[in-house]
Enzyme design. Structure first.
Site, PDB file in Angstrom:
ATOM      1  N   GLY A 113       2.805   1.925  -3.023  1.00 30.90           N
ATOM      2  CA  GLY A 113       3.167   2.142  -4.415  1.00 30.90           C
ATOM      3  C   GLY A 113       4.294   1.265  -4.929  1.00 30.90           C
ATOM      4  N   TYR A 131      -3.814  -4.150 -11.156  1.00 25.48           N
ATOM      5  CA  TYR A 131      -3.664  -4.524 -12.558  1.00 25.48           C
ATOM      6  C   TYR A 131      -4.658  -3.770 -13.439  1.00 25.48           C
ATOM      7  CZ  TYR A 131      -0.910  -8.273 -10.471  1.00 25.48           C
ATOM      8  OH  TYR A 131       0.015  -8.980  -9.741  1.00 25.48           O
ATOM      9  N   ASN A 170      -8.044 -12.037  -4.926  1.00 21.91           N
ATOM     10  CA  ASN A 170      -6.987 -11.091  -4.580  1.00 21.91           C
ATOM     11  C   ASN A 170      -7.393  -9.702  -5.084  1.00 21.91           C
ATOM     12  OD1 ASN A 170      -4.669  -9.634  -4.117  1.00 21.91           O
ATOM     13  ND2 ASN A 170      -3.290 -11.266  -4.796  1.00 21.91           N
ATOM     14  N   GLU A 186      -1.573 -14.001 -14.355  1.00 19.31           N
ATOM     15  CA  GLU A 186      -2.670 -14.727 -13.722  1.00 19.31           C
ATOM     16  C   GLU A 186      -2.733 -14.264 -12.284  1.00 19.31           C
ATOM     17  OE1 GLU A 186      -0.785 -18.313 -14.570  1.00 19.31           O
ATOM     18  OE2 GLU A 186      -1.949 -18.725 -16.366  1.00 19.31           O
ATOM     19  N   ARG A 188       0.816  -1.217   0.000  1.00 13.33           N
ATOM     20  CA  ARG A 188       0.000   0.000   0.000  1.00 13.33           C
ATOM     21  C   ARG A 188       0.853   1.272   0.000  1.00 13.33           C
ATOM     22  NH1 ARG A 188      -4.606  -1.817  -1.785  1.00 13.33           N
ATOM     23  NH2 ARG A 188      -6.073  -2.658  -0.291  1.00 13.33           N
TER      24      ARG A 188
END
Length: 139
Positions: free
Chosen positions: A68, A103, A96, A91, A66
């Site tokens: 960066g 992503y 998660n 993947e 958390r």
């Protein structure tokens, strides 16, 4: 970072999927197109061959989450992969949420699913989302 260093950090970072051994890291390091970016706070291991890149694993030590760091590692992955690849894949376990949010914010899109791909510590199986990002320069 040595395979032992990678395995220790991976074990601190993961329960699902199970952490990789130093032997597994050593074997991957020797495979064609494989590269690692990072340090003791975290690392990304990827592979770029034949126009495609793959995130093999991304691990960030719990104290550095958390902040960066994962985003910086992914940017380093993209930069390292770009000379050999036009597209990147990864993947991620469908549960998660933090990784999926990262992503998506980087421009990855879900393009598939691998049912029951990951094994959780309690034996349950978790689907993997397959995500893709174009590494080609923007027009």
């Amino acid at each position: 970072m040595t395979p032992d260093d990678l395995a220790i950090l991976h074990a601190r970072s993961f329960t699902t999927p199970p952490p990789w051994s130093a032997q597994a890291f050593a074997a991957l390091i020797e495979s064609p197109g494989t590269f690692i970016r990072g340090d003791a706070r975290g690392f990304v291991m990827g592979r770029a061959l034949a126009g495609e890149a793959e995130v093999l694993t991304l691990a960030v030590a719990p104290d550095f989450r958390r902040k960066g760091h994962a985003r910086s590692l992914m940017t380093a992955f993209h930069d390292a992969a770009r000379p050999a690849a036009d597209t990147a894949f990864l993947e991620v376990a469908e549960d998660n949420n933090a990784a999926i949010a990262l992503y998506l914010s980087l421009g990855y899109a879900e393009v598939g699913r691998r049912p029951r791909y990951f094994e959780a510590p309690h034996g349950a199986r978790i689907d993997a989302l397959v995500m893709r990002l174009s590494l080609a320069p923007s027009a």
